[in-house]
Motif scaffolding. Structure first.
Motif, mmCIF file in Angstrom:
data_model
loop_
_atom_site.group_PDB
_atom_site.id
_atom_site.type_symbol
_atom_site.label_atom_id
_atom_site.label_comp_id
_atom_site.label_asym_id
_atom_site.label_seq_id
_atom_site.Cartn_x
_atom_site.Cartn_y
_atom_site.Cartn_z
ATOM 1 N N ASN A 97 -29.143 -9.824 -27.902
ATOM 2 C CA ASN A 97 -29.712 -8.690 -28.612
ATOM 3 C C ASN A 97 -30.617 -9.242 -29.712
ATOM 4 N N PRO A 98 -31.932 -9.122 -29.539
ATOM 5 C CA PRO A 98 -32.853 -9.668 -30.548
ATOM 6 C C PRO A 98 -32.580 -9.080 -31.939
ATOM 7 N N ALA A 99 -32.813 -9.895 -32.963
ATOM 8 C CA ALA A 99 -32.515 -9.500 -34.342
ATOM 9 C C ALA A 99 -33.226 -8.214 -34.752
ATOM 10 N N ALA A 100 -34.406 -7.969 -34.243
ATOM 11 C CA ALA A 100 -35.182 -6.789 -34.636
ATOM 12 C C ALA A 100 -35.078 -5.636 -33.629
ATOM 13 N N SER A 101 -34.074 -5.630 -32.767
ATOM 14 C CA SER A 101 -33.990 -4.614 -31.705
ATOM 15 C C SER A 101 -33.729 -3.206 -32.223
ATOM 16 N N GLY A 102 -32.976 -3.086 -33.312
ATOM 17 C CA GLY A 102 -32.634 -1.769 -33.827
ATOM 18 C C GLY A 102 -31.500 -1.077 -33.082
ATOM 19 N N VAL A 103 -30.848 -1.791 -32.140
ATOM 20 C CA VAL A 103 -29.752 -1.202 -31.366
ATOM 21 C C VAL A 103 -28.558 -2.152 -31.312
ATOM 22 N N ASN A 104 -27.390 -1.579 -31.095
ATOM 23 C CA ASN A 104 -26.205 -2.340 -30.717
ATOM 24 C C ASN A 104 -26.083 -2.266 -29.205
ATOM 25 N N LEU A 105 -25.654 -3.345 -28.572
ATOM 26 C CA LEU A 105 -25.344 -3.329 -27.147
ATOM 27 C C LEU A 105 -23.850 -3.061 -27.033
ATOM 28 N N VAL A 106 -23.509 -1.863 -26.592
ATOM 29 C CA VAL A 106 -22.119 -1.447 -26.479
ATOM 30 C C VAL A 106 -21.692 -1.712 -25.038
ATOM 31 N N MET A 107 -20.850 -2.713 -24.851
ATOM 32 C CA MET A 107 -20.528 -3.191 -23.512
ATOM 33 C C MET A 107 -19.631 -2.201 -22.769
ATOM 34 N N LYS A 108 -20.033 -1.922 -21.530
ATOM 35 C CA LYS A 108 -19.308 -0.966 -20.696
ATOM 36 C C LYS A 108 -18.541 -1.631 -19.555
ATOM 37 N N ARG A 109 -19.140 -2.671 -18.933
ATOM 38 C CA ARG A 109 -18.496 -3.265 -17.758
ATOM 39 C C ARG A 109 -18.925 -4.726 -17.600
ATOM 40 N N PHE A 110 -17.989 -5.524 -17.065
ATOM 41 C CA PHE A 110 -18.242 -6.921 -16.701
ATOM 42 C C PHE A 110 -17.674 -7.127 -15.302
ATOM 43 N N CYS A 111 -18.474 -7.739 -14.425
ATOM 44 C CA CYS A 111 -18.038 -7.981 -13.046
ATOM 45 C C CYS A 111 -18.326 -9.424 -12.650
ATOM 46 N N CYS A 112 -17.495 -9.928 -11.729
ATOM 47 C CA CYS A 112 -17.673 -11.278 -11.202
ATOM 48 C C CYS A 112 -17.158 -11.333 -9.773
ATOM 49 N N THR A 113 -17.902 -11.989 -8.913
ATOM 50 C CA THR A 113 -17.427 -12.274 -7.560
ATOM 51 C C THR A 113 -17.568 -13.763 -7.292
ATOM 52 N N GLN A 114 -16.660 -14.270 -6.480
ATOM 53 C CA GLN A 114 -16.701 -15.666 -6.067
ATOM 54 C C GLN A 114 -17.138 -15.696 -4.612
ATOM 55 N N THR A 115 -18.200 -16.456 -4.324
ATOM 56 C CA THR A 115 -18.786 -16.451 -2.987
ATOM 57 C C THR A 115 -18.647 -17.770 -2.245
ATOM 58 N N ALA A 116 -18.131 -18.772 -2.933
ATOM 59 C CA ALA A 116 -17.979 -20.088 -2.304
ATOM 60 C C ALA A 116 -16.771 -20.786 -2.910
ATOM 61 N N VAL A 117 -16.351 -21.864 -2.279
ATOM 62 C CA VAL A 117 -15.226 -22.645 -2.793
ATOM 63 C C VAL A 117 -15.555 -23.108 -4.205
ATOM 64 N N GLY A 118 -14.624 -22.932 -5.106
ATOM 65 C CA GLY A 118 -14.810 -23.373 -6.481
ATOM 66 C C GLY A 118 -13.601 -24.138 -6.955
ATOM 67 N N VAL A 119 -13.624 -24.512 -8.192
ATOM 68 C CA VAL A 119 -12.480 -25.163 -8.799
ATOM 69 C C VAL A 119 -11.566 -24.087 -9.366
ATOM 70 N N ALA A 120 -10.307 -24.406 -9.554
ATOM 71 C CA ALA A 120 -9.388 -23.449 -10.157
ATOM 72 C C ALA A 120 -9.683 -23.340 -11.648
ATOM 73 N N GLY A 121 -9.605 -22.129 -12.164
ATOM 74 C CA GLY A 121 -9.858 -21.931 -13.587
ATOM 75 C C GLY A 121 -9.878 -20.464 -13.952
ATOM 76 N N SER A 122 -10.276 -20.186 -15.193
ATOM 77 C CA SER A 122 -10.333 -18.824 -15.711
ATOM 78 C C SER A 122 -11.772 -18.365 -15.885
ATOM 79 N N ILE A 123 -11.938 -17.031 -15.877
ATOM 80 C CA ILE A 123 -13.239 -16.392 -16.084
ATOM 81 C C ILE A 123 -13.088 -15.413 -17.237
ATOM 82 N N GLY A 124 -14.095 -15.383 -18.113
ATOM 83 C CA GLY A 124 -14.049 -14.439 -19.217
ATOM 84 C C GLY A 124 -15.406 -14.281 -19.862
ATOM 85 N N LEU A 125 -15.389 -13.858 -21.124
ATOM 86 C CA LEU A 125 -16.617 -13.670 -21.894
ATOM 87 C C LEU A 125 -16.509 -14.418 -23.216
ATOM 88 N N MET A 126 -17.642 -14.975 -23.637
ATOM 89 C CA MET A 126 -17.739 -15.658 -24.922
ATOM 90 C C MET A 126 -18.979 -15.117 -25.626
#
Length: 163
Positions: free
Chosen positions: A35-64
């Motif tokens: 969110n650019p400093a001069a945007s004049g808006v808050n980004l109010v988060m509604k949804r987060f999605c993730c799909t795994q499409t190939a073999v990966g390593v074991a671990g966690s998924i989240g937001l930072m």
């Protein structure tokens, strides 16, 4: 119950599978919105999605998240398709970011062969405004381990005038 003006709801998704960096790296890959400093808006988060499409390593998924920018080439879309109203946010599948903090984890990555999956639902987290990205801040995907071309992410938010 609050009903948003659909013309102010936006989303962005990786347009192909992405590799991710491990943990709280400042040379980030995955999906980020800023969110650019001069945007004049808050980004109010509604949804987060993730799909795994190939073999990966074991671990966690989240937001930072953190203070700063995440410039990039992905284009957020207005969820009122064809409205012409553009998002004030920027989006990226890879950027240099300031040191992030882990906000929350939502699910896990698997390491089994994709032939073992069949059709599986991805992670769909209804955030319902529980994370707000104010001007001058960013939100990015988090994985505990680096992945190679295995994940697709998306985020949806509402742009609300900053007060």
């Amino acid at each position: 119950m609050y009903k948003p003006n659909l013309g102010t709801v936006f989303s962005v998704a990786n347009q192909a599978v992405v590799s991710t960096t491990a943990g709280l790296a400042t040379t980030f890959t995955g999906l980020a919105i800023a969110n650019p400093a001069a945007s004049g808006v808050n980004l109010v988060m509604k949804r987060f999605c993730c799909t795994q499409t190939a073999v990966g390593v074991a671990g966690s998924i989240g937001l930072m998240g953190g203070v700063g920018v995440a410039a990039g080439a992905l284009t957020p879309i207005n969820r009122s398709l064809g409205s012409g109203l553009k998002s004030k946010a920027t989006a990226s599948a890879g950027a240099t970011i300031s040191t992030p903090i882990l906000i929350e984890t939502y699910g896990t990555l698997g390491s089994v062969a994709t032939t073992a999956y069949g059709i599986m639902p991805g992670i769909v987290i209804e955030l319902n405004g529980s994370i707000i990205v104010p001007p001058g801040s960013f939100l990015a995907t988090y994985t505990t381990a680096a992945t190679t071309s295995a994940l697709v992410f998306s985020m949806t938010w509402e742009e609300v005038p900053y007060m």
